[in-house]
Design an enzyme around this catalytic site. Structure first.
Site, PDB file in Angstrom:
ATOM      1  N   GLY A 182      -3.786 -26.410  40.179  1.00 46.37           N
ATOM      2  CA  GLY A 182      -4.253 -25.532  41.305  1.00 46.37           C
ATOM      3  C   GLY A 182      -5.234 -26.263  42.075  1.00 46.37           C
ATOM      4  O   GLY A 182      -5.331 -26.078  43.457  1.00 46.37           O
ATOM      5  N   ARG A 199     -10.840 -16.803  37.734  1.00 49.51           N
ATOM      6  CA  ARG A 199     -11.238 -15.778  36.578  1.00 49.51           C
ATOM      7  C   ARG A 199     -12.637 -15.827  36.974  1.00 49.51           C
ATOM      8  O   ARG A 199     -13.408 -14.638  36.522  1.00 49.51           O
ATOM      9  CB  ARG A 199     -10.991 -16.749  35.143  1.00 49.51           C
ATOM     10  CG  ARG A 199      -9.683 -16.423  34.889  1.00 49.51           C
ATOM     11  CD  ARG A 199      -9.517 -16.886  33.468  1.00 49.51           C
ATOM     12  NE  ARG A 199      -8.145 -17.008  32.967  1.00 49.51           N
ATOM     13  CZ  ARG A 199      -7.615 -17.493  31.779  1.00 49.51           C
ATOM     14  NH1 ARG A 199      -8.463 -18.192  31.000  1.00 49.51           N
ATOM     15  NH2 ARG A 199      -6.260 -17.359  31.574  1.00 49.51           N
ATOM     16  N   ASP A 245       6.970 -26.398  23.897  1.00 49.68           N
ATOM     17  CA  ASP A 245       7.111 -26.885  25.117  1.00 49.68           C
ATOM     18  C   ASP A 245       8.297 -27.398  25.703  1.00 49.68           C
ATOM     19  O   ASP A 245       9.019 -27.212  26.715  1.00 49.68           O
ATOM     20  CB  ASP A 245       5.832 -27.823  25.618  1.00 49.68           C
ATOM     21  CG  ASP A 245       5.766 -28.361  26.900  1.00 49.68           C
ATOM     22  OD1 ASP A 245       5.139 -27.594  27.687  1.00 49.68           O
ATOM     23  OD2 ASP A 245       6.292 -29.386  27.260  1.00 49.68           O
ATOM     24  N   LYS A 257      11.448 -25.994  28.319  1.00 50.84           N
ATOM     25  CA  LYS A 257      12.015 -27.054  29.472  1.00 50.84           C
ATOM     26  C   LYS A 257      13.493 -27.162  29.194  1.00 50.84           C
ATOM     27  O   LYS A 257      14.200 -27.073  30.147  1.00 50.84           O
ATOM     28  CB  LYS A 257      11.345 -28.362  29.428  1.00 50.84           C
ATOM     29  CG  LYS A 257       9.778 -28.146  29.933  1.00 50.84           C
ATOM     30  CD  LYS A 257       9.158 -29.542  29.848  1.00 50.84           C
ATOM     31  CE  LYS A 257       7.710 -29.286  30.216  1.00 50.84           C
ATOM     32  NZ  LYS A 257       6.830 -30.171  29.894  1.00 50.84           N
TER      33      LYS A 257
END
Length: 451
Positions: free
Chosen positions: A27, A57, A211, A215
């Protein structure tokens, strides 16, 4: 609102508002580029792309951007009238799922890098996007900066994809590459990966294959026009791979990689094949496997990723690059953001979910693979014949057999032709009960061969 001519979209003076949810590693990079490259983005889209706000947050942390852009109320930011595109880089299931659905239900486009969410909820989110004529983009959810999602959706949309196989987790690839290069064991290499920042403090999602399985589910859904979830993916991680396994691999000119494999397989035994109106199936699996050094994936080392797509007409295509990290993943997010913004400007739509094929998932027991089996045996006459007899009894054809050592330390290395997983499992169980077999020390699948 000014309409552009002949496109049904927005005019060049209408700004396209963007909300970013999350300001972690990815981000932060997305926000930086949005602010620093505003002129370039405007030129590429045709209208201003304006950052409206960032949901975080903790407001106390210095983010390096004006305080008025920050908020802890992500839901309010998503619902603002001046937000047209929502970029979700929070991760996890909730609140990301609720926020994305809220955006889509309001007709706002969404760009996400959230593979865990997509692996289980693509159908729900795609349906919301379709109902409200919104875009859902997720190139960054698989393999970071590597463009593989869009080629499957668009570039190969007129082709038939038969197989997708790849290295899609940088942490495990770093660990296995280091084990191969240094001879260190798994725990030592994991500790080094953690120290260097390649592995999380809790590496379970990476090293146990979760993970990569998420995918793989996304890749299989796209490749085979069938909805596949993470629960459909057979999964094994790398935590049981030893330095000896890497030595064994090297002895047969192979290395070990954690592979995500998605492929079409024949209809099951007793079922009619496609030529008789039956359905072929798909196999989706993640596990460590031996890969011959000559195979392109064997040369993918460190934290890099690579995906090989095999299509009916295009042949074999390989996508290679950085599969994780702030800047590489942000690159994929921003590519999707530009596509979504252009659709706002020109009045277009992203391709929706395609699940018309509805192919059944083949159980792992029916999946044919080659195997590399290590046996510790008693070095006495007749042992090899007895071992070979067990393989034959379970209809597992042997390709090669090699004996190493003598006396109590004798070892047999057996490489099979393609065999069903269930047949190999039965063979290994029977071998373990043989008096002349001290132990079955390892069983590794062998991928990337032509046999």
């Amino acid at each position: 609102m000014t309409q552009t001519v002949n496109n049904g979209g927005w005019g060049e003076d209408h700004p396209i508002g963007v909300a970013v949810l999350g300001m972690g590693t990815v981000g932060t990079e997305v926000v930086r580029v949005l602010r620093e490259n505003a002129a370039d983005l405007r030129a590429r889209v045709g209208a201003p792309v304006v950052l409206r706000g960032v949901a975080v947050r903790n407001l106390a942390t210095d983010r390096g951007i004006p305080a008025e852009l920050l908020t802890t109320d992500a839901a309010a930011l998503v619902n603002r009238d001046d937000v047209d595109i929502v970029v979700e880089v929070i991760g996890g299931i909730e609140p990301a799922r609720a926020l994305i659905k809220s955006a889509l239900n309001a007709g706002k486009s969404v760009v996400t890098a959230n593979k865990a969410l997509l692996a289980d909820y693509t159908g729900e989110l795609a349906a919301a996007a379709e109902r409200h004529r919104a875009d859902l983009y997720f190139e960054a959810a698989v393999a970071g900066a590597i463009p593989v999602v869009r080629p499957l959706i668009q570039s190969l949309s007129g082709d038939r994809v038969n197989r997708v196989v790849g290295i899609v987790n940088g942490t495990t690839n770093f660990i296995l590459s280091a084990m191969d290069e240094t001879g260190a064991d798994y725990s030592q290499t994991l500790a080094e990966a953690t120290r260097l920042g390649y592995a999380e403090a809790d590496p379970t999602a990476d090293v146990e294959g979760y993970d990569a399985a998420a995918k793989a589910a996304i890749l299989a859904s796209l490749a085979f026009h069938t909805r596949v979830t993470a629960a459909d993916v057979y999964r094994e991680g790398i935590s049981k791979i030893s330095a000896e396994d890497l030595e064994t691999a090297s002895a047969v000119d192979c290395t070990v990689k954690l592979l995500a494999i998605c492929e079409r397989v024949p209809a099951g035994a007793g079922e009619p094949g496609p030529e008789a109106g039956g359905k072929e199936r798909i196999s989706v699996r993640v596990y460590p496997a031996l890969v011959p050094r000559r195979h392109p994936l064997a040369a993918v080392n460190g934290a890099f990723n690579a995906v090989v797509v095999e299509a009916e007409y295009a042949g074999r295509l390989m996508f290679y690059g950085q599969g994780a990290g702030g800047a590489p993943t942000a690159s994929a997010v921003l590519g999707d953001l530009v596509m979504a913004a252009r659709n706002k400007f020109f009045g277009g739509r992203a391709p929706g979910e395609s699940v018309y094929a509805e192919l059944p998932i083949a159980p792992i027991g029916d999946t044919p693979t080659r195997y590399h089996v290590n046996l510790q045996v008693a070095d006495k006459p007749g042992v090899l014949a007895k071992v070979a007899g067990e393989f034959a009894q379970h209809e597992v054809s042997i390709s090669t057999v090699r004996q190493e050592g003598h006396g109590s330390g004798a070892r047999l290395v057996v490489v099979t032709h393609h065999a069903a997983e269930s047949a190999l499992a039965d063979t290994v169980a029977a071998l373990a009960e043989m008096e002349s077999v001290t132990s079955v020390t390892s069983v590794l699948r062998l991928e990337g061969t032509e046999e």
